[in-house]
Design a protein around this motif. Structure first.
Motif, short mmCIF file in Angstrom:
data_model
loop_
_atom_site.label_atom_id
_atom_site.label_comp_id
_atom_site.label_asym_id
_atom_site.label_seq_id
_atom_site.Cartn_x
_atom_site.Cartn_y
_atom_site.Cartn_z
N CYS A 77 16.52 1.89 -4.44
CA CYS A 77 15.49 2.58 -3.65
C CYS A 77 14.67 3.54 -4.48
CB CYS A 77 16.14 3.36 -2.51
SG CYS A 77 17.03 2.32 -1.33
N SER A 78 13.39 3.32 -4.53
CA SER A 78 12.45 4.31 -5.06
C SER A 78 11.11 4.10 -4.37
CB SER A 78 12.34 4.23 -6.59
OG SER A 78 11.84 2.97 -7.00
N ILE A 79 10.32 3.11 -4.86
CA ILE A 79 9.07 2.81 -4.17
C ILE A 79 8.97 1.30 -3.92
CG2 ILE A 79 7.92 4.81 -5.21
CD1 ILE A 79 6.31 2.80 -6.93
N ILE A 80 8.06 0.95 -3.04
CA ILE A 80 7.81 -0.46 -2.73
C ILE A 80 6.33 -0.75 -2.91
CG2 ILE A 80 9.62 -0.73 -1.00
CD1 ILE A 80 7.14 -0.42 1.06
N SER A 81 5.98 -2.03 -2.96
CA SER A 81 4.58 -2.42 -2.83
C SER A 81 4.49 -3.61 -1.90
CB SER A 81 3.98 -2.79 -4.18
OG SER A 81 2.70 -3.40 -3.97
N GLN A 82 3.54 -3.55 -0.99
CA GLN A 82 3.30 -4.69 -0.09
C GLN A 82 1.85 -5.16 -0.23
OE1 GLN A 82 4.87 -3.51 3.73
NE2 GLN A 82 6.97 -3.72 2.98
N GLU A 83 1.33 -5.04 -1.44
CA GLU A 83 -0.03 -5.51 -1.71
C GLU A 83 -0.20 -6.99 -1.38
OE1 GLU A 83 -2.63 -3.76 -2.54
OE2 GLU A 83 -3.99 -5.45 -2.86
N PHE A 84 0.86 -7.77 -1.63
CA PHE A 84 0.76 -9.23 -1.47
C PHE A 84 1.64 -9.72 -0.33
CE2 PHE A 84 -0.10 -8.04 -5.86
CZ PHE A 84 -1.40 -8.52 -5.99
N TYR A 85 1.76 -8.90 0.69
CA TYR A 85 2.67 -9.22 1.79
C TYR A 85 2.08 -10.22 2.77
CZ TYR A 85 6.48 -8.63 5.03
OH TYR A 85 7.58 -8.87 5.79
N GLU A 86 0.84 -10.01 3.16
CA GLU A 86 0.24 -10.84 4.21
C GLU A 86 -0.42 -12.08 3.59
OE1 GLU A 86 0.79 -9.99 7.29
OE2 GLU A 86 0.87 -7.80 7.45
N THR A 87 -0.58 -13.12 4.40
CA THR A 87 -1.15 -14.38 3.91
C THR A 87 -2.58 -14.20 3.41
OG1 THR A 87 0.18 -15.67 5.44
CG2 THR A 87 -1.82 -16.73 4.60
N ASP A 88 -2.87 -14.81 2.25
CA ASP A 88 -4.24 -14.94 1.76
C ASP A 88 -4.39 -16.39 1.29
OD1 ASP A 88 -6.52 -15.15 0.27
OD2 ASP A 88 -6.19 -13.31 -0.89
N PRO A 89 -5.07 -17.22 2.09
CA PRO A 89 -5.11 -18.66 1.81
C PRO A 89 -5.64 -18.98 0.41
CG PRO A 89 -6.23 -18.15 3.90
CD PRO A 89 -5.87 -16.84 3.27
N SER A 90 -6.44 -18.10 -0.17
CA SER A 90 -7.00 -18.40 -1.50
C SER A 90 -5.91 -18.44 -2.57
CB SER A 90 -8.05 -17.35 -1.86
OG SER A 90 -7.42 -16.13 -2.18
N ARG A 91 -4.72 -17.95 -2.26
CA ARG A 91 -3.65 -17.94 -3.27
C ARG A 91 -2.92 -19.28 -3.35
NH1 ARG A 91 -1.45 -12.50 -0.78
NH2 ARG A 91 -3.15 -11.17 -1.41
N GLY A 92 -3.19 -20.17 -2.40
CA GLY A 92 -2.57 -21.50 -2.48
C GLY A 92 -1.20 -21.58 -1.84
N PHE A 93 -0.80 -20.55 -1.12
CA PHE A 93 0.46 -20.61 -0.36
C PHE A 93 0.30 -19.74 0.88
CE2 PHE A 93 0.85 -17.31 -3.62
CZ PHE A 93 1.21 -16.21 -2.88
N VAL A 94 1.16 -19.94 1.86
CA VAL A 94 1.13 -19.07 3.04
C VAL A 94 2.24 -18.03 2.95
CG1 VAL A 94 0.07 -20.71 4.64
CG2 VAL A 94 2.56 -20.71 4.34
N ARG A 95 2.06 -16.99 3.75
CA ARG A 95 2.98 -15.85 3.76
C ARG A 95 2.94 -15.14 2.41
NH1 ARG A 95 2.72 -14.25 8.10
NH2 ARG A 95 4.64 -13.06 7.92
N GLY A 96 3.93 -14.30 2.13
CA GLY A 96 3.80 -13.50 0.92
C GLY A 96 5.12 -12.93 0.44
#
Ligand SMILES: Cc1cc2nc3c(=O)[nH]c(=O)nc-3n(C[C@H](O)[C@H](O)[C@H](O)COP(=O)(O)OP(=O)(O)OC[C@H]3O[C@@H](n4cnc5c(N)ncnc54)[C@H](O)[C@@H]3O)c2cc1C
Lengths: 151, 532
Positions: B332-351
């Protein structure tokens, strides 16, 4: 008195361990530090390890005899390393347990922990001081706006 | 069979994260509830963080892998056909004895995967319904953190301030800021100030081997004492073999081995399973009968199917200065959820999410930590060790795997536990979507490590000993053909049988699941009370 290793195995193990973790500055070599005694205790407690070490140590002695007509401990460090590398590939299970248990015994040792610049003590009860950190930075994260998907 | 026991109103099986929360909720409102747990009580003062050989115990008798521990209270898991080994602990407190207490919630979108992304299924419940139970659970577990995270709807005030960042957290936060990526101090079920009679964390490091200060939440020290004070009964060393049925097809109770190895039957008006995503399908499959030849509550054929673990990739960065990275709660220290939600341009769903973890003690560092293998032996050993120890930071990339029928828990034809009860086998493989998603995560992990100033980055693409999260194997849904339990956790097939653990998850999200497992258990308890 060793629990499992014979006198020959004790001598051999010490020279092997001195090559697994050689001495360096304030850090003693693993064999000289007495990690062999720790290893002996661990091996004595496991039928599986007894089997692996009996064969593995014998393989080291036989390689020394066949390649140099000598005992392992009489060889130069380079020749010892070459033999250990052979045994590492021919007796993989033995060798990975040898390395694992050597690291266990070595890095638990008070002298080694002190050489690392730490107090030789378990994590509790004292714990460690830790910087709270720059919490002001979160304002910038907030300023970049909502990040979750609305449903 | 030994003498008859009094029937109880509610029989809960498993005293872990979910079983404790559920039992407490019922007991505090006066319900007659008994929990059977195969393990025993832990003694926090006996945890090995005060021993000189503390680091060795996670390799042996305190390994998170039940096959390595091999204690009598454990059951083995055949994991040969899975690249990820399932991990768990069997005791009062369940796997929270071992856990790192990283405590992120699911997001609103996690319950709407079919609607939003056209994959898997929507949950029959949503974030808003669970929100009060997230808050209630936080108030019992004790959560350190800070509100305002833009990756979530607003949360209730955290119980204590965030876990200190240390140099690792500070350095990584600066890296995320450089890239303009989301990050936030972790919600951690580790109290940073005294709370509820428990001591504050003093940043000793190895949360996984047990917390002598009781700063790390585990349900044996928070939910259970409260549940028992409210009248709940808890029987330890009680290992359930099967669920029994009445002639009308309702559950009658459970057959179990007691502390002396005697077979007993406990009758109950309602039976509730909280044995985790592997233990629960195992018990249902072991409860096959003439009425239920493929296993109890398995008319859908989905018991044991859709196993989700969260694959983990490990990105380790080495820095040019002493970061004292062995100090501070290791997960436990910090987290990042920059890539958590779906972005279809990445070529996959979810994150995926990043969980920043810290370094390890000397022994574990030498053994390679969560990296690919041990530090080399021989002439290079000293230099290799010294550039790593205390100088590394770790990004755990946690990916959302999707429910897939071929990923499953079955009963192994040969393996059994020490009472002779058939043991489970897991079969798991990663789909194309998961592989692409993790590849993206590793590349972004390397990018942020470099931005943070790492001089060297090493990647372990798949952590084998990383099966911490056991999900999906008896999923929830409205359609009995396509799910095992309904939105109230009630079996579609057996009306007085409930499931409350991670088995009911429809999808896995990309965060550690326990706050959501417990919120779901409290939601099911709440509905149960209202309907009784
Ligand atoms: C090393 C490790 C680290 C983790 N770190 C995190 C983290 O940081 N954050 C997070 O969110 N999650 C983490 N987890 C996962 C977390 O511990 C689990 O999600 C959570 O404990 C699951 O709760 P549960 O009630 O479903 O099952 P468990 O807590 O596993 O409890 C199940 C209980 O049921 C009992 N049981 C099973 N079968 C029977 C039977 N037949 N008869 C009687 N009793 C039985 C078991 O003995 C056990 O006590 C971690 C897990 C591990 C192992």
């Amino acid at each position: 008195m060793a629990q499992f290793f014979s006198d020959e195995q004790t001598t051999l193990t010490a020279s092997i361990l001195n090559r697994i973790v050689p001495s360096d500055g304030d850090f003693p070599a693993a064999g000289d530090l007495g990690v062999g005694e720790f290893l002996d205790g661990v091996v004595a407690g496991s039928a599986e390890l007894k089997r692996l070490f009996t064969t593995g140590l014998m393989a080291v002695s036989m390689a020394a005899a066949s390649q140099h007509s000598a005992t392992f401990d009489a060889l130069s460090p380079d020749a010892q390393d070459a033999i250990l590398r052979d045994v590492e590939s021919s007796q993989q299970e033995f060798f990975s347990e040898l390395v694992r248990q050597t690291y266990n015994g070595y890095y638990m040792n008070t002298r080694v922990i002190e050489a690392l610049g730490l107090e030789a003590r378990p994590p509790q009860p004292k714990g460690f001081p830790l910087e709270v950190g720059n919490l002001d930075l979160i304002e910038q994260v907030k300023a970049r706006g909502i990040k979750y998907r609305q449903v | 069979m030994a003498g008859s026991r009094d029937e109880v109103d509610v029989l809960v099986i498993g005293a872990g994260a979910s079983g404790a929360a559920f039992t407490w909720s019922l007991a505090k409102d006066g319900f007659d509830v008994l929990c059977l747990e195969q393990g025993g009580w832990m003694d926090p003062s006996a945890y090995t963080t005060t021993h000189d050989d503390w680091e060795l115990h996670r390799q042996t008798d305190f390994s998170p892998d039940p096959n390595v521990r091999g204690l009598d209270v454990d059951y083995p898991v055949n994991n040969q056909d899975s690249p990820i080994a399932p991990l768990m602990y069997n005791a009062v407190g369940g796997s929270t004895i071992h856990w790192s207490a990283h405590f992120p919630r699911f997001h609103p979108s996690d319950f709407r995967v079919r609607t939003l992304d056209g994959v898997a299924d929507d949950w029959p419940i949503n974030y808003e319904q669970l929100e009060p139970f997230f808050d209630l659970n936080d108030s019992i577990m004790g959560v350190s953190g800070i509100t305002g995270d833009p990756a979530y709807p607003p949360k209730s005030p955290r119980q204590t301030p965030p876990i200190p960042f240390g140099k690792v957290g500070d350095t990584m936060a600066a890296g995320f800021e450089k890239l303009g990526w989301h990050w936030w101090p972790s919600d951690s079920a580790i109290i940073s100030a005294p709370f509820d009679g428990r001591g504050a964390c003093n940043n000793c490091g190895p949360c996984d081997i047990g917390c002598t200060r009781r700063a790390k939440a585990s349900t044996d020290i928070n939910y259970w004492p409260k549940a028992i004070a409210a009248g709940a009964k808890l029987e330890i060393s009680a290992r359930v073999r099967e669920i029994t049925l009445n002639p009308d097809g309702t559950a009658r109770g459970a057959i179990f081995y007691d502390a002396d190895g005697n077979v007993q039957e406990q009758r109950a008006k309602n039976v509730v399973l909280g044995c985790n995503g592997i233990g629960t399908p195992r018990l249902l499959l072991n409860s096959a009968s003439a009425m239920h030849p493929d296993g109890l509550s398995n008319s859908s054929g989905l018991v044991g199917k859709n196993l989700m673990f969260h694959p983990y990739s490990i990105v380790s960065g080495i820095f040019d200065e002493d970061m004292e990275s062995y100090a501070g709660p290791n997960g436990c220290s910090i987290i990042s959820q920059e890539f958590y939600e779906t972005d279809p341009s990445r070529g996959f769903v979810r994150g995926y999410a990043f969980q920043i973890a810290r370094g390890a003690g000397p022994v574990t560092t030498a053994q390679g930590g969560m990296g690919a293998g041990p530090i080399p032996w021989g002439g290079n050993h000293r230099a290799s060790f010294d550039r790593l120890f205390g100088r590394n930071a770790v990004i755990a990339v946690i990916g959302e795997d999707l429910p897939e029928l071929h990923n499953q828990v079955t009963i192994d034809p040969e393996l059994t536990d020490s009472d002779g009860i058939p043991a489970p086998k897991v079969t798991y493989t990663m789909s194309d979507n998961s592989i692409k998603l993790m590849a993206h995560g590793m590349a972004r992990g390397e990018e942020v490590m470099t931005a943070a100033g790492a001089i060297d980055v090493q990647i372990n693409p798949l952590l084998r000993r990383g099966g911490w999260h056991l999900l999906g194997t008896a999923r929830m849904g409205n359609d009995p053909a396509n799910s095992v339990v309904d939105s109230l956790g009630r079996s579609h097939d057996v009306k007085n049988l409930f499931i409350i653990d991670g088995s009911v998850f429809v999808t896995a999200g990309a965060v550690n699941p326990t706050p959501t497992i417990q919120a779901v258990a409290l939601h099911i308890a709440d509905q149960f009370k209202q309907n009784s």
